[in-house]
Write an enzyme that holds these catalytic residues in place. Structure first.
Site, PDB file in Angstrom:
ATOM      1  N   HIS A 219       0.871  -1.191   0.000  1.00 30.88           N
ATOM      2  CA  HIS A 219       0.000   0.000   0.000  1.00 30.88           C
ATOM      3  C   HIS A 219       0.906   1.239   0.000  1.00 30.88           C
ATOM      4  O   HIS A 219       1.672   1.437  -0.941  1.00 30.88           O
ATOM      5  CB  HIS A 219      -0.933  -0.087   1.223  1.00 30.88           C
ATOM      6  CG  HIS A 219      -2.014   0.946   1.275  1.00 30.88           C
ATOM      7  ND1 HIS A 219      -2.384   1.726   0.216  1.00 30.88           N
ATOM      8  CD2 HIS A 219      -2.831   1.339   2.314  1.00 30.88           C
ATOM      9  CE1 HIS A 219      -3.373   2.539   0.574  1.00 30.88           C
ATOM     10  NE2 HIS A 219      -3.655   2.332   1.850  1.00 30.88           N
ATOM     11  N   HIS A 258      -2.339  -3.023  -9.636  1.00 30.33           N
ATOM     12  CA  HIS A 258      -3.396  -2.395  -8.843  1.00 30.33           C
ATOM     13  C   HIS A 258      -4.605  -3.308  -8.808  1.00 30.33           C
ATOM     14  O   HIS A 258      -4.890  -3.993  -9.785  1.00 30.33           O
ATOM     15  CB  HIS A 258      -3.783  -1.036  -9.449  1.00 30.33           C
ATOM     16  CG  HIS A 258      -4.460  -0.157  -8.483  1.00 30.33           C
ATOM     17  ND1 HIS A 258      -5.811  -0.205  -8.275  1.00 30.33           N
ATOM     18  CD2 HIS A 258      -3.957   0.764  -7.632  1.00 30.33           C
ATOM     19  CE1 HIS A 258      -6.115   0.668  -7.334  1.00 30.33           C
ATOM     20  NE2 HIS A 258      -5.018   1.271  -6.921  1.00 30.33           N
ATOM     21  N   ASP A 309       2.317   5.384  -7.211  1.00 29.01           N
ATOM     22  CA  ASP A 309       3.557   5.391  -6.433  1.00 29.01           C
ATOM     23  C   ASP A 309       4.798   5.374  -7.321  1.00 29.01           C
ATOM     24  O   ASP A 309       5.821   5.953  -6.985  1.00 29.01           O
ATOM     25  CB  ASP A 309       3.588   4.178  -5.491  1.00 29.01           C
ATOM     26  CG  ASP A 309       2.508   4.294  -4.439  1.00 29.01           C
ATOM     27  OD1 ASP A 309       2.437   5.337  -3.790  1.00 29.01           O
ATOM     28  OD2 ASP A 309       1.705   3.352  -4.307  1.00 29.01           O
TER      29      ASP A 309
END
Ligand code: COA
Length: 372
Positions: A219, A258, A309
């Protein structure tokens, strides 16, 4: 096996299971993301961080008066009791920044003087950025860096994070990345916050739990892991060998994949564009080319796209921010989404308490300790 009669079995990791109605945001497999009905690209192009935070929290874009009051409320409540810094300092320089922030938020729960739920929430939202920016320096024994008196939320946070002076475009990009990090429907940490909220625990407890969930590399920890990976890969020319070696070792490429987005992550796409612009302005596009080369390798092999990210990390790197502060930055922004989820959960509360299927042994008899 013991199953409660009538219980519904769901896929592992709750994949594809809708656990709640929400009005806050929605990400979809086709690569779309809306906050309160507004497409993310439109907010990124036109809105400030504070406007977006107000929208996420209250459901509507603010009027000028509402925005000014909201922004000054965040600024006023950012003053943090020195005892919180003392507790953070006592953890020492080896402490992980995200643990330091979580400890700070827990301490705030006992120290903060706020009375109403809304004031407690605003206090956490404004102080989270101060704790995040100081989560590395204060445990190292350095003096806290406090938010300056000028600029918006993003500018103040950036100035606390790094002494390097960013130009206008870089500041604008940083604010966009914060907007992207703010909210993402039923992600692991927001779900965690909702579980805690559903017990009617206070917002400090919920935010501490959110931080615990954010820490993991699957995460929030992924932005730091992605940057460490890019630093190891070093050169665009190494991309092929690097990806090959990573898969041979049975490891994942950090910053890829994802649960929802299978074609592309709209936030990553926008960040990639910003990174390209930053590279052009600097006259050095090596890091951009490295990111692009690994992305191409990954797509060719596995058809797995990069996530936010992956492209937020090199942006933070070019802004001169130390890598262990990347997940704290995520927290400083996501806390606004967490508080929106906290409120939505409490407003229509039902204790979140699922069932499970027992697959352990049965019919065992107790044997005294001497006979084992
Ligand atoms: N690198 C290599 N392979 C990956 C991968 C990655 N980053 N992400 C997913 N995969 C592969 C898995 O190995 C799996 O392959 P398999 O079916 O052959 O076993 C398949 O894609 C499905 O992945 P899975 O982990 O089951 O998907 P998920 O929806 O449960 O997990 C993530 C999503 C984000 C946890 C996962 O993609 C991941 O670990 N990514 C890296 C960490 C990251 O960037 N996290 C930030 C998320 S925003």
């Amino acid at each position: 096996m013991i199953e409660t009669p009538g219980a519904t079995r769901v896929p592992r990791g709750l994949a594809g299971v809708s656990v709640s109605d929400t009005r806050i945001s929605k990400s979809s497999a086709d690569g779309s993301l809306v906050y309160r009905g507004y497409p993310i690209a439109e907010l990124a192009a036109k809105a400030s961080f504070e406007e977006t935070a107000y929208l996420v929290l209250y459901g509507e874009l603010p009027t000028r008066g509402e925005l000014d009051a909201f922004a000054s409320g965040i600024w006023k409540r950012s003053t943090t009791d020195p005892r919180v810094f003392d507790i953070m300092r006592s953890l020492g320089g080896d402490a992980q920044p995200i643990d330091v922030i979580r400890t700070g938020v827990s301490a705030l729960g006992s120290i903060d003087v706020e009375r109403s739920i809304e004031d407690k929430e605003t206090s956490i939202e404004s102080k989270m950025s101060v704790l995040a920016a100081n989560s590395l320096r204060v445990p190292r024994g350095e003096q806290p860096r406090l938010p300056g008196e000028t600029g918006g939320f993003a500018d103040r946070l950036l100035r606390m994070l790094t002494p390097r002076e960013a130009d206008d475009f870089e500041r604008w990009v940083f604010e966009r990345v914060l907007i992207f990090y703010m909210e993402h429907d039923m992600n692991a940490s927001s779900f965690t916050v909702r579980v805690v909220a559903s017990t009617l625990a206070d917002p400090y407890a919920a935010a501490s739990a959110g931080l615990a969930s954010l820490k993991g590399p699957l995460h929030g920890g992924a932005n730091e892991a992605a940057m460490e990976m890019l630093l190891r890969a070093k050169d665009p020319e190494n991309a092929h060998e690097f990806v090959e070696a990573t898969f041979k070792e049975g490891r994942k490429l950090m910053g890829f994949g994802h649960r929802i987005y299978k074609q592309f992550d709209p936030r990553a796409k926008l960040c990639k564009g910003y990174l390209g612009e930053m590279a052009k302005k600097r006259g050095d596009d090596r890091l951009y080319r490295l990111c692009d080369a690994i992305e191409m390798e990954m797509w060719e092999r596995k058809k797995i796209p990069p996530n936010l990210d992956y492209y937020a990390a090199p942006i933070f790197y070019l802004l001169g921010i130390e890598v262990p502060l990347y997940t704290p930055i995520f927290a400083a922004s996501r806390v606004f989404g967490w508080m929106a989820h906290y409120n939505e959960q409490v407003e229509e509360n039902k204790l979140i308490r699922p069932d499970s299927t027992y697959v352990g042994p049965l019919g065992r008899n107790y044997v005294s300790i001497e006979k084992r």
